[in-house]
Scaffold this motif. Structure first.
Motif, PDB file in Angstrom:
ATOM      1  N   UNK A  76       1.993   4.431   0.886  1.00 42.46           N
ATOM      2  CA  UNK A  76       1.701   5.813   0.534  1.00 42.46           C
ATOM      3  C   UNK A  76       2.317   6.759   1.559  1.00 42.46           C
ATOM      4  N   UNK A  77       2.809   7.915   1.132  1.00 44.83           N
ATOM      5  CA  UNK A  77       3.452   8.840   2.081  1.00 44.83           C
ATOM      6  C   UNK A  77       2.465   9.491   3.043  1.00 44.83           C
ATOM      7  N   UNK A  78       1.197   9.632   2.638  1.00 46.22           N
ATOM      8  CA  UNK A  78       0.155  10.208   3.484  1.00 46.22           C
ATOM      9  C   UNK A  78      -1.078   9.326   3.386  1.00 46.22           C
ATOM     10  N   UNK A  79      -1.914   9.289   4.419  1.00 45.75           N
ATOM     11  CA  UNK A  79      -3.073   8.382   4.409  1.00 45.75           C
ATOM     12  C   UNK A  79      -4.080   8.750   3.335  1.00 45.75           C
ATOM     13  N   UNK A  80      -4.751   7.719   2.813  1.00 49.09           N
ATOM     14  CA  UNK A  80      -5.739   7.882   1.745  1.00 49.09           C
ATOM     15  C   UNK A  80      -7.138   7.843   2.339  1.00 49.09           C
ATOM     16  N   UNK A  87      -6.673   7.758  -9.578  1.00 49.62           N
ATOM     17  CA  UNK A  87      -6.125   7.151 -10.791  1.00 49.62           C
ATOM     18  C   UNK A  87      -4.721   6.638 -10.530  1.00 49.62           C
ATOM     19  N   UNK A  88      -4.267   5.755 -11.419  1.00 56.42           N
ATOM     20  CA  UNK A  88      -2.864   5.351 -11.473  1.00 56.42           C
ATOM     21  C   UNK A  88      -2.416   5.459 -12.920  1.00 56.42           C
ATOM     22  N   UNK A  89      -1.179   5.838 -13.133  1.00 60.48           N
ATOM     23  CA  UNK A  89      -0.694   6.025 -14.503  1.00 60.48           C
ATOM     24  C   UNK A  89      -0.389   4.703 -15.194  1.00 60.48           C
ATOM     25  N   UNK A  90      -0.217   3.624 -14.439  1.00 60.27           N
ATOM     26  CA  UNK A  90      -0.018   2.296 -15.012  1.00 60.27           C
ATOM     27  C   UNK A  90      -1.197   1.414 -14.616  1.00 60.27           C
ATOM     28  N   UNK A  91      -1.582   0.464 -15.491  1.00 58.36           N
ATOM     29  CA  UNK A  91      -2.741  -0.387 -15.175  1.00 58.36           C
ATOM     30  C   UNK A  91      -2.430  -1.361 -14.043  1.00 58.36           C
ATOM     31  N   UNK A  92      -3.166  -1.228 -12.945  1.00 54.11           N
ATOM     32  CA  UNK A  92      -3.050  -2.128 -11.801  1.00 54.11           C
ATOM     33  C   UNK A  92      -4.399  -2.802 -11.585  1.00 54.11           C
ATOM     34  N   UNK A  93      -4.371  -4.095 -11.290  1.00 55.13           N
ATOM     35  CA  UNK A  93      -5.612  -4.844 -11.103  1.00 55.13           C
ATOM     36  C   UNK A  93      -5.831  -5.146  -9.622  1.00 55.13           C
ATOM     37  N   UNK A  94      -7.117  -5.174  -9.224  1.00 59.04           N
ATOM     38  CA  UNK A  94      -7.466  -5.501  -7.841  1.00 59.04           C
ATOM     39  C   UNK A  94      -6.958  -4.489  -6.844  1.00 59.04           C
ATOM     40  N   UNK A  95      -6.949  -3.220  -7.198  1.00 59.94           N
ATOM     41  CA  UNK A  95      -6.380  -2.190  -6.330  1.00 59.94           C
ATOM     42  C   UNK A  95      -7.284  -1.954  -5.119  1.00 59.94           C
ATOM     43  N   UNK A  96      -6.691  -1.884  -3.949  1.00 56.51           N
ATOM     44  CA  UNK A  96      -7.420  -1.552  -2.728  1.00 56.51           C
ATOM     45  C   UNK A  96      -6.453  -0.932  -1.736  1.00 56.51           C
ATOM     46  N   UNK A  97      -6.987  -0.214  -0.760  1.00 51.62           N
ATOM     47  CA  UNK A  97      -6.175   0.449   0.254  1.00 51.62           C
ATOM     48  C   UNK A  97      -6.430  -0.210   1.601  1.00 51.62           C
ATOM     49  N   UNK A  98      -5.366  -0.604   2.273  1.00 50.08           N
ATOM     50  CA  UNK A  98      -5.466  -1.189   3.600  1.00 50.08           C
ATOM     51  C   UNK A  98      -4.855  -0.236   4.618  1.00 50.08           C
ATOM     52  N   UNK A  99      -5.572  -0.031   5.712  1.00 44.32           N
ATOM     53  CA  UNK A  99      -5.090   0.796   6.819  1.00 44.32           C
ATOM     54  C   UNK A  99      -4.634   2.172   6.335  1.00 44.32           C
ATOM     55  N   UNK A 100      -5.276   2.657   5.297  1.00 40.87           N
ATOM     56  CA  UNK A 100      -5.111   4.032   4.788  1.00 40.87           C
ATOM     57  C   UNK A 100      -3.754   4.300   4.140  1.00 40.87           C
ATOM     58  N   UNK A 101      -2.731   3.486   4.402  1.00 40.35           N
ATOM     59  CA  UNK A 101      -1.392   3.804   3.893  1.00 40.35           C
ATOM     60  C   UNK A 101      -0.827   2.727   2.970  1.00 40.35           C
ATOM     61  N   UNK A 102      -1.463   1.563   2.911  1.00 41.70           N
ATOM     62  CA  UNK A 102      -0.928   0.461   2.114  1.00 41.70           C
ATOM     63  C   UNK A 102      -1.776   0.277   0.862  1.00 41.70           C
ATOM     64  N   UNK A 103      -1.188   0.566  -0.306  1.00 44.02           N
ATOM     65  CA  UNK A 103      -1.868   0.368  -1.577  1.00 44.02           C
ATOM     66  C   UNK A 103      -1.542  -1.033  -2.078  1.00 44.02           C
TER      67      UNK A 103
END
Length: 655
Positions: A76-80, A87-103
């Motif tokens: 991600x360009x900026x931390x979450x 939301x995401x426009x495409x279906x993604x499964x098991x979504x999680x954020x690591x270290x605020x910047x890695x989706x």
């Protein structure tokens, strides 16, 4: 503009609430100073709501990237923020954020442009949107927001300079180009904005720099501007949002010029050097100023980080969960899985309009009775489902994916016969030579309107055949029920009724509703287990071949509860920890305002409680109360399905 007077009874922010006074002679502004990801620098922006603050100062970001099949992450360009994915426009499964910047997510099954929307991680100290949210909660009707100055993102080409209108990291990576007199700007979300360059060019670029509603500023090499060249596509870089520091406060105090009398409130901690610089504004400011340094602290950042809704029934939504993962089904309710991304709740009956069974699945397809409802049926064999469910010699079976648990239930099957239509005449003594047809199996009990062949000892060698009611239990003897009359137009109702351990069956004429057979049943002695419901073709077990033209079509299956048992679909959410909010509202599909008979209840406590227990008591969800732990329950009529529950955390007023 309202006048806001700080509480003066005891020092500190917790001493009291803001006091709102209306003074006609001297309006007072509340100047809130802090950091933000977007918005104008060193300008006083009057905001009258949290939504306005979020929009102007950029609390969320839409980021567009190209998703490849089997891809598992994107940076991600900026931390979450914590739980900040929207939301995401495409279906993604098991979504999680690591270290605020890695989706991170499971290997993608799709590819294409994907847009991620998320809440940005707030600065720990002095974050302007979070502080404004806190002041609005205290009762401030309006806040004048002032953003600390940062650096704009820019790009140079042959003396032409392109820069973002506002400072900040969020403009790094945006692209710009000029072609045929049109400026084209593409943001991180992939949205394209264009602006036509008009003559005289010099006036146009001065206007663009001074106040146009366009995210880009273009400065030519010199004035006057006689021509506008075509440029390559340029990428902006170098943007930086100012962090909340004592140095940035000192810099802001020397640049800002207040318009109205007011109170200057830094959104974070204030050291001695910054306090002196801020207080020195009184000497140069054209209006009276007061100062308050009591807003420091991190506690008001947490609600902004925890604001993500919880969605049940749809994992295609970021942060969404399936019903069957954590929710509780009420008596007679089942969770039906469409795929790995969606499920829904409905009454556990075989009721259906027997539509064509779908061969594929779409995440965008809504759950409507008998449109995508057939996904609860499993097809085995070559049953024709193009127009009703047509069973013939050699066809297979159709079975439910869940158990039918009701002890008192009537199931009516609407059947039509093609091929031969005569019924079996009653005989006193007979030998069963063979039978075949469609059998309805409910656990160990089986019944069917089938073609039967008999050999009578009174007429050796003369085969008697026709339709009759066949009953049996798995592994047990066959019970044959002779018809009393022939059905009209080859259409019948076959009724199966379960009353505890007793299963009874009767065949009715579909047109006249008169009985074709008497009632017959089997008593199992004890309640059989709740098992799946199945419709299948039963071939002859005695070597008889029969006619290949014999066929029976099931056009509809209806269900009716015979007692005052559970007559609603019921779903309860897990117990939700709403520590930073104290309450929530729920949004449903189906919409309660459109579909009648929907009931929503809630219960709450400051202490954890068991999701399946009886304490605390259920009450209306329309309450004005604060509590940490909440649970919601939804009941809908049996003819509806619960497709999605969305729990939105929100502040509750009162104690």
């Amino acid at each position: 503009m309202a006048n806001l007077v700080l509480p003066t009874d005891t020092p500190g922010l917790y001493a009291g609430r803001w006091q709102v006074q209306r003074l006609v002679d001297m309006p007072v502004a509340l100047y809130l100073v802090g950091s933000a990801y977007d918005g104008p620098d060193n300008e006083a922006v009057l905001c009258r709501s949290v939504d306005e603050v979020d929009r102007v100062f950029g609390t969320t970001l839409r980021y567009r990237f190209q998703l490849a099949e089997r891809q598992t992450y994107v940076t991600l360009p900026l931390p979450c923020a914590t739980n900040g994915l929207v939301s995401t426009s495409l279906p993604l499964e098991g979504v999680r954020v690591l270290q605020r910047r890695m989706l991170m997510f499971h290997p993608s099954r799709v590819s294409g442009p994907c847009v991620v929307e998320y809440v940005l991680y707030p600065d720990v100290d002095g974050y302007l949107p979070a502080a404004a949210r806190f002041l609005f909660h205290l009762g401030a009707p309006e806040v004048v927001c002032c953003r600390l100055p940062g650096l704009v993102a820019s790009a140079d080409w042959n003396g032409w300079k392109f820069s973002s209108r506002f400072s900040g990291h969020r403009y790094n990576g945006c692209t710009v180009r000029i072609r045929d007199g049109v400026i084209r700007f593409v943001g991180l979300d992939g949205e394209t904005r264009t602006l036509t360059v008009e003559k005289p060019y010099s006036d146009f670029f001065r206007w663009l720099e001074s106040g146009a509603d366009f995210p880009l500023v273009v400065r030519p090499p010199s004035y006057p501007v006689r021509r506008v060249p075509d440029t390559p596509e340029l990428t902006l870089s170098g943007g930086l949002a100012a962090a909340y520091t004592q140095e940035s406060l000192v810099e802001w105090s020397g640049l800002f010029h207040p318009t109205w009398p007011g109170v200057v409130v830094p959104a974070g901690s204030v050291g001695e050097e910054a306090a002196i610089a801020l207080y020195a504004m009184r000497a140069s400011a054209p209006v009276p100023l007061l100062f308050s340094f009591h807003l420091a602290g991190r506690y008001w950042l947490e609600p902004l980080r925890q604001a993500a809704p919880v969605v049940f029934g749809d994992r295609s939504v970021v942060g969404g969960e399936l019903f069957q993962e954590r929710c509780i089904a009420g008596e007679g309710t089942v969770f039906v899985r469409l795929s790995g991304l969606r499920d829904y709740a409905r009454a556990a009956t075989p009721q259906t309009e027997c539509p064509p069974l779908p061969q594929g699945w779409s995440a965008d397809r809504s759950v409507i009775i008998d449109k995508t409802e057939p996904y609860r049926w499993e097809l085995d064999g070559a049953v024709d489902t193009s127009g009703g469910w047509r069973f013939t010699h050699g066809s297979g079976s159709i079975r439910l994916t869940y158990s039918v648990p009701f002890r008192h239930l009537r199931i009516r099957h609407h059947l039509s016969v093609s091929g031969r239509d005569n019924v079996l005449p009653r005989v006193a003594r007979y030998e069963l030579l063979g039978w075949w047809g469609v059998v309805f199996r409910w656990g160990p009990f089986c019944a069917g309107w089938c073609w039967v062949q008999l050999d009578s000892p009174n007429r050796p060698g003369a085969v008697t055949e026709g339709y009759a009611l066949v009953l049996y239990r798995v592994g047990g003897p066959i019970q044959l029920v002779f018809p009393d009359a022939a059905p009209s137009d080859r259409r019948v109702y076959l009724d199966i009724t379960r009353n505890d351990s007793i299963f009874t069956v009767q065949v009715l004429d579909a047109l006249s509703r008169r009985p074709v057979t008497t009632q017959a049943g089997i008593d199992f002695g004890s309640n059989p287990p709740d098992v799946s419901y199945e419709i299948r073709w039963q071939g002859s077990t005695r070597g008889s071949v029969g006619s290949t033209s014999d066929a029976l079509t099931v056009s509809r299956i209806t269900s009716d509860l015979l007692t005052e048992g559970s007559k609603a679909v019921e779903v309860s959410t897990p117990v939700l920890d709403l520590r930073y909010f104290g309450g929530a509202r729920i949004e449903l599909v189906p919409d309660p305002s459109v579909s009648g008979g929907i009931q929503v209840a809630a219960r709450w406590s400051d202490q954890p409680f068991h999701a399946g227990g009886t304490y605390p008591a259920w009450g209306s969800d329309d309450v004005s109360i604060r509590a940490r732990y909440w649970q919601f329950r939804v009941r809908v009529p049996v003819n509806l399905v619960v497709e999605r529950i969305r729990v939105v955390p929100e502040e509750r007023s009162g104690g």
